[in-house]
Motif scaffolding. Structure first.
Motif, PDB file in Angstrom:
ATOM      1  N   SER A 426       0.854  -1.190   0.000  1.00  0.00           N
ATOM      2  CA  SER A 426       0.000   0.000   0.000  1.00  0.00           C
ATOM      3  C   SER A 426       0.894   1.245   0.000  1.00  0.00           C
ATOM      4  O   SER A 426       2.104   1.158   0.216  1.00  0.00           O
ATOM      5  CB  SER A 426      -0.907   0.008   1.233  1.00  0.00           C
ATOM      6  OG  SER A 426      -0.108   0.137   2.416  1.00  0.00           O
ATOM      7  N   LEU A 427       0.262   2.416  -0.222  1.00  0.00           N
ATOM      8  CA  LEU A 427       1.040   3.659  -0.243  1.00  0.00           C
ATOM      9  C   LEU A 427       1.704   3.916   1.106  1.00  0.00           C
ATOM     10  O   LEU A 427       2.890   4.285   1.166  1.00  0.00           O
ATOM     11  CB  LEU A 427       0.131   4.843  -0.620  1.00  0.00           C
ATOM     12  CG  LEU A 427       0.807   6.226  -0.619  1.00  0.00           C
ATOM     13  CD1 LEU A 427       1.957   6.259  -1.623  1.00  0.00           C
ATOM     14  CD2 LEU A 427      -0.207   7.327  -0.954  1.00  0.00           C
ATOM     15  N   ASP A 428       0.985   3.668   2.211  1.00  0.00           N
ATOM     16  CA  ASP A 428       1.564   3.898   3.545  1.00  0.00           C
ATOM     17  C   ASP A 428       2.726   2.950   3.803  1.00  0.00           C
ATOM     18  O   ASP A 428       3.770   3.361   4.343  1.00  0.00           O
ATOM     19  CB  ASP A 428       0.488   3.708   4.628  1.00  0.00           C
ATOM     20  CG  ASP A 428      -0.548   4.828   4.607  1.00  0.00           C
ATOM     21  OD1 ASP A 428      -0.215   5.895   4.040  1.00  0.00           O
ATOM     22  OD2 ASP A 428      -1.648   4.633   5.129  1.00  0.00           O
ATOM     23  N   LEU A 429       2.553   1.661   3.433  1.00  0.00           N
ATOM     24  CA  LEU A 429       3.634   0.702   3.652  1.00  0.00           C
ATOM     25  C   LEU A 429       4.832   1.034   2.770  1.00  0.00           C
ATOM     26  O   LEU A 429       5.988   0.909   3.196  1.00  0.00           O
ATOM     27  CB  LEU A 429       3.138  -0.717   3.356  1.00  0.00           C
ATOM     28  CG  LEU A 429       4.162  -1.848   3.599  1.00  0.00           C
ATOM     29  CD1 LEU A 429       4.657  -1.829   5.039  1.00  0.00           C
ATOM     30  CD2 LEU A 429       3.543  -3.210   3.253  1.00  0.00           C
ATOM     31  N   PHE A 430       4.548   1.454   1.526  1.00  0.00           N
ATOM     32  CA  PHE A 430       5.636   1.843   0.625  1.00  0.00           C
ATOM     33  C   PHE A 430       6.440   3.003   1.217  1.00  0.00           C
ATOM     34  O   PHE A 430       7.675   3.000   1.212  1.00  0.00           O
ATOM     35  CB  PHE A 430       5.056   2.241  -0.734  1.00  0.00           C
ATOM     36  CG  PHE A 430       6.024   2.991  -1.599  1.00  0.00           C
ATOM     37  CD1 PHE A 430       7.086   2.345  -2.226  1.00  0.00           C
ATOM     38  CD2 PHE A 430       5.886   4.370  -1.783  1.00  0.00           C
ATOM     39  CE1 PHE A 430       7.973   3.051  -3.011  1.00  0.00           C
ATOM     40  CE2 PHE A 430       6.763   5.066  -2.555  1.00  0.00           C
ATOM     41  CZ  PHE A 430       7.818   4.406  -3.186  1.00  0.00           C
ATOM     42  N   ARG A 431       5.739   4.027   1.709  1.00  0.00           N
ATOM     43  CA  ARG A 431       6.444   5.177   2.300  1.00  0.00           C
ATOM     44  C   ARG A 431       7.265   4.748   3.510  1.00  0.00           C
ATOM     45  O   ARG A 431       8.409   5.204   3.696  1.00  0.00           O
ATOM     46  CB  ARG A 431       5.422   6.243   2.706  1.00  0.00           C
ATOM     47  CG  ARG A 431       4.841   7.018   1.538  1.00  0.00           C
ATOM     48  CD  ARG A 431       3.857   8.077   2.022  1.00  0.00           C
ATOM     49  NE  ARG A 431       3.386   8.904   0.927  1.00  0.00           N
ATOM     50  CZ  ARG A 431       2.448   9.833   1.053  1.00  0.00           C
ATOM     51  NH1 ARG A 431       1.876  10.048   2.247  1.00  0.00           N
ATOM     52  NH2 ARG A 431       2.086  10.553   0.007  1.00  0.00           N
ATOM     53  N   LYS A 432       6.691   3.874   4.346  1.00  0.00           N
ATOM     54  CA  LYS A 432       7.400   3.432   5.549  1.00  0.00           C
ATOM     55  C   LYS A 432       8.668   2.670   5.173  1.00  0.00           C
ATOM     56  O   LYS A 432       9.755   2.951   5.693  1.00  0.00           O
ATOM     57  CB  LYS A 432       6.474   2.550   6.387  1.00  0.00           C
ATOM     58  CG  LYS A 432       7.130   2.018   7.662  1.00  0.00           C
ATOM     59  CD  LYS A 432       6.174   1.122   8.434  1.00  0.00           C
ATOM     60  CE  LYS A 432       6.888   0.546   9.673  1.00  0.00           C
ATOM     61  NZ  LYS A 432       6.004  -0.389  10.419  1.00  0.00           N
ATOM     62  N   ARG A 433       8.543   1.657   4.252  1.00  0.00           N
ATOM     63  CA  ARG A 433       9.702   0.833   3.889  1.00  0.00           C
ATOM     64  C   ARG A 433      10.745   1.655   3.129  1.00  0.00           C
ATOM     65  O   ARG A 433      11.946   1.532   3.370  1.00  0.00           O
ATOM     66  CB  ARG A 433       9.252  -0.338   3.026  1.00  0.00           C
ATOM     67  CG  ARG A 433       8.484  -1.403   3.763  1.00  0.00           C
ATOM     68  CD  ARG A 433       9.383  -2.201   4.714  1.00  0.00           C
ATOM     69  NE  ARG A 433      10.393  -2.928   3.957  1.00  0.00           N
ATOM     70  CZ  ARG A 433      11.665  -3.011   4.297  1.00  0.00           C
ATOM     71  NH1 ARG A 433      12.104  -2.359   5.360  1.00  0.00           N
ATOM     72  NH2 ARG A 433      12.512  -3.704   3.564  1.00  0.00           N
ATOM     73  N   SER A 434      10.292   2.517   2.202  1.00  0.00           N
ATOM     74  CA  SER A 434      11.254   3.312   1.429  1.00  0.00           C
ATOM     75  C   SER A 434      11.970   4.314   2.336  1.00  0.00           C
ATOM     76  O   SER A 434      13.170   4.577   2.160  1.00  0.00           O
ATOM     77  CB  SER A 434      10.552   4.055   0.292  1.00  0.00           C
ATOM     78  OG  SER A 434       9.588   4.973   0.802  1.00  0.00           O
ATOM     79  N   LYS A 435      11.263   4.866   3.329  1.00  0.00           N
ATOM     80  CA  LYS A 435      11.894   5.804   4.260  1.00  0.00           C
ATOM     81  C   LYS A 435      12.938   5.089   5.108  1.00  0.00           C
ATOM     82  O   LYS A 435      14.039   5.615   5.337  1.00  0.00           O
ATOM     83  CB  LYS A 435      10.826   6.443   5.150  1.00  0.00           C
ATOM     84  CG  LYS A 435      11.360   7.549   6.049  1.00  0.00           C
ATOM     85  CD  LYS A 435      10.219   8.234   6.792  1.00  0.00           C
ATOM     86  CE  LYS A 435      10.770   9.377   7.653  1.00  0.00           C
ATOM     87  NZ  LYS A 435       9.665  10.064   8.390  1.00  0.00           N
ATOM     88  N   GLU A 436      12.612   3.858   5.585  1.00  0.00           N
ATOM     89  CA  GLU A 436      13.569   3.091   6.393  1.00  0.00           C
ATOM     90  C   GLU A 436      14.820   2.759   5.587  1.00  0.00           C
ATOM     91  O   GLU A 436      15.951   2.921   6.069  1.00  0.00           O
ATOM     92  CB  GLU A 436      12.904   1.791   6.883  1.00  0.00           C
ATOM     93  CG  GLU A 436      11.814   2.007   7.935  1.00  0.00           C
ATOM     94  CD  GLU A 436      11.074   0.719   8.248  1.00  0.00           C
ATOM     95  OE1 GLU A 436      11.305  -0.297   7.531  1.00  0.00           O
ATOM     96  OE2 GLU A 436      10.252   0.720   9.186  1.00  0.00           O
ATOM     97  N   LEU A 437      14.621   2.295   4.346  1.00  0.00           N
ATOM     98  CA  LEU A 437      15.769   1.933   3.514  1.00  0.00           C
ATOM     99  C   LEU A 437      16.583   3.162   3.113  1.00  0.00           C
ATOM    100  O   LEU A 437      17.817   3.106   3.066  1.00  0.00           O
ATOM    101  CB  LEU A 437      15.289   1.194   2.265  1.00  0.00           C
ATOM    102  CG  LEU A 437      14.837  -0.256   2.499  1.00  0.00           C
ATOM    103  CD1 LEU A 437      14.175  -0.821   1.251  1.00  0.00           C
ATOM    104  CD2 LEU A 437      16.035  -1.119   2.894  1.00  0.00           C
ATOM    105  N   THR A 438      15.885   4.255   2.819  1.00  0.00           N
ATOM    106  CA  THR A 438      16.607   5.479   2.463  1.00  0.00           C
ATOM    107  C   THR A 438      17.478   5.947   3.623  1.00  0.00           C
ATOM    108  O   THR A 438      18.612   6.399   3.418  1.00  0.00           O
ATOM    109  CB  THR A 438      15.610   6.596   2.081  1.00  0.00           C
ATOM    110  OG1 THR A 438      14.830   6.151   0.971  1.00  0.00           O
ATOM    111  CG2 THR A 438      16.346   7.875   1.706  1.00  0.00           C
TER     112      THR A 438
END
Length: 530
Positions: A426-438
């Motif tokens: 989902s968009l929220d999960l994508f933002r969370k995972r991409s923010k953690e990896l970034t």
């Protein structure tokens, strides 16, 4: 289209209008702008990695440290974009500054993001639009500056005080029921000003009714324990400035120190020379010095004026030698009828430091430098520096590990994007995972940058250790070969930062004790320790 996982900065700067608005209670500008840009970043789905808060005002970007740091970071890190409340906040200076900023964003492939529009400097139309906006902001800046200068001159013509600091003898006072300020005499300080003019023009019982010079007046005020406003003792220049100040006879000068700009080696340099043909207007504040006394002081100042005899440096130690007692710069007194050779002296009144012959101080400093070089040669010959090649190899191995980790993290981030495109995330999960990896990628990049810097630093120090001895020997050799004091001074300043001179006992007429001084030498050398 913005890269949601990219690197973005935020730049905040107050304008003159913002300061006026704050004075009328409209709130802190940078905080309001930061909140607005944070909301914009959230709407765009991007993350701000660094905020640059400019709290100083400057006509050029050279006077704005945060802007200089931003330019450097764009050159080195090539971020995807910089958020700013409006384009004009980047530069309202001259066209050279505006060109530098636009080139930095263009070649760094960095977008300018504002609430109104996003500018891509590599897009022809966006580039023209941005350049036109900066041109108009520069024109607006000139209009505002011209209006301010005209307003200051109009205030002076009306007799109002436009300076921020009142001269000694006065205090700054707000005019009732109208705009502007004037000066109000301070009884105690006014008496001191009148006393100074009397000492200079006719003398007082303290001076045996003989006129004193500006240096003698400064010393007398110190002896009488009369304190200046912002210093521990009176300076000759302060007394001279007091004697020349038209405010004491109820007049105001405008244009006395106009800023002059010149180009030297491609760099703009500014100076504020004294304008002897400035305009003088009647002031509304009361005078504390009679016109006749002031006129007599001006005539005596003109009669005593002596142009500088030294148009260039005459002392190789100029700007290097300081008194250890008062921390003031020492000066060279040329040889004359009473002193057979040049002398080093401290000019501070009642300082216990005793002078010495100039050639003795110069010899002692050269002996120190020669001894330092000799000791360093012995240290290099005897030290066991170890196998620094192995040290560099170990750091390279650590670097390879970090680079491998970077490859893994980037692949994981690509997988997150794939899952988002395939609607697995989902968009929220994508933002969370991409923010953690970034965040992990940024931290790993920082470790890579640190270990690369360590490798470069060790290699540079090894090179410096090899080059240092011939470099130092060349300076000492060149010093002894030249007779030019200016060149000698330049050579010394390559390796000497400053020198503290200490001597509190006088020598005798036979020359005994003249060399009883010490020098504490602080060198200006690269870090040579591995």
């Amino acid at each position: 289209m913005l890269d949601l996982s990219g690197t973005y900065y935020m730049y905040l700067r107050k304008s003159r209008e913002d300061r006026d608005a704050e004075a009328h209670g409209e709130g802190e500008t940078l905080a309001r702008h930061e909140n607005r840009l944070n909301e914009l970043a959230e709407q765009l789905g991007i993350t701000i990695s660094h905020v640059y808060r400019e709290v100083v005002s400057g006509e050029t970007i050279a006077a704005r440290p945060e802007m200089m740091q931003l330019i450097s970071d764009i050159e080195n890190n090539r971020p995807d974009g910089v958020l700013v409340i409006e384009l004009e906040r980047l530069a309202r200076g001259d066209t050279r500054d505006q060109g530098l900023i636009m080139e930095t964003f263009k070649y760094g492939n960095t977008k300018i993001i504002t609430p109104m529009k996003t500018y891509d400097p590599n897009d022809e139309f966006d580039e023209e639009y941005a350049e036109f906006g900066l041109f108009m902001s520069r024109r607006e800046y000139k209009v505002i500056n011209r209006r301010l200068q005209n307003g200051r001159r109009a205030s002076v013509k009306e007799g109002k005080w436009t300076g921020n600091v009142a001269p000694y003898g006065y205090e700054r006072m707000k005019l009732p029921h109208e705009k502007g300020f004037t000066l109000k005499p301070l009884p105690e300080e006014s008496k001191i000003v009148q006393y100074v003019f009397q000492l200079f023009t006719s003398g007082t019982p303290e001076s045996d009714n003989l006129p004193l010079g500006t240096t003698q007046i400064a010393h007398l005020l110190d002896d009488m324990k009369i304190p200046p406003r912002k210093s521990d003792h009176w300076e000759t220049s302060v007394i001279r400035g007091m004697l020349r100040n038209y405010a004491y006879i109820g007049k105001l000068e405008t244009g006395k120190r106009k800023q002059i700009k010149i180009i030297e080696n491609g760099t703009v340099k500014r100076s504020r020379p004294i304008n002897t043909d400035c305009e003088i207007f009647d002031a509304i504040h009361p005078p504390i010095i009679d016109d006749r006394v002031f006129s007599a002081a001006q005539k005596r100042l003109e009669a005593n004026f002596r142009p500088s005899a030294f148009l260039t440096i005459k002392s190789p130690l100029a700007g290097l030698l300081y008194c250890s007692e008062c921390n003031m710069s020492m000066y060279r007194r040329p040889a004359g009828s009473k002193n057979p050779t040049d002398t080093i002296l401290c000019k501070t009144h009642k300082c216990p430091t005793v002078g010495s012959f100039y050639y003795l101080v110069e010899e002692r400093l050269l002996q120190f430098l020669e001894r330092y070089l000799k000791d360093y040669k012995i240290k290099v010959q005897n030290e066991d520096s170890g196998d620094w090649t192995e040290v560099i190899d170990r750091k390279i191995a650590v670097l390879a590990g970090y680079q491998n980790e970077a490859s893994i993290l980037n692949k994981q981030l690509e997988t997150v994007y794939d899952y988002f495109e395939q609607q697995v995330y989902s968009l929220d999960l994508f933002r969370k995972r991409s923010k953690e990896l970034t965040k992990k990628i940024d931290e790993n990049d920082r470790l890579i940058e640190n270990i690369q810097s360590e490798i470069i630093e060790v290699r540079n120090r090894l090179e410096k250790k090899e080059e240092f001895i011939p470099y130092f020997e060349g300076i000492l050799r060149s010093y002894t070969e030249t007779e030019d004091p200016l060149r000698k001074n330049i050579l010394l300043k390559q390796v000497v930062d400053h020198v503290y001179y200490t001597k509190t006992k006088k020598g005798n007429r036979l020359g005994q004790g003249n060399d009883l001084f010490t020098l504490d030498v602080y060198l200006k050398l690269p870090n040579l320790d591995l």
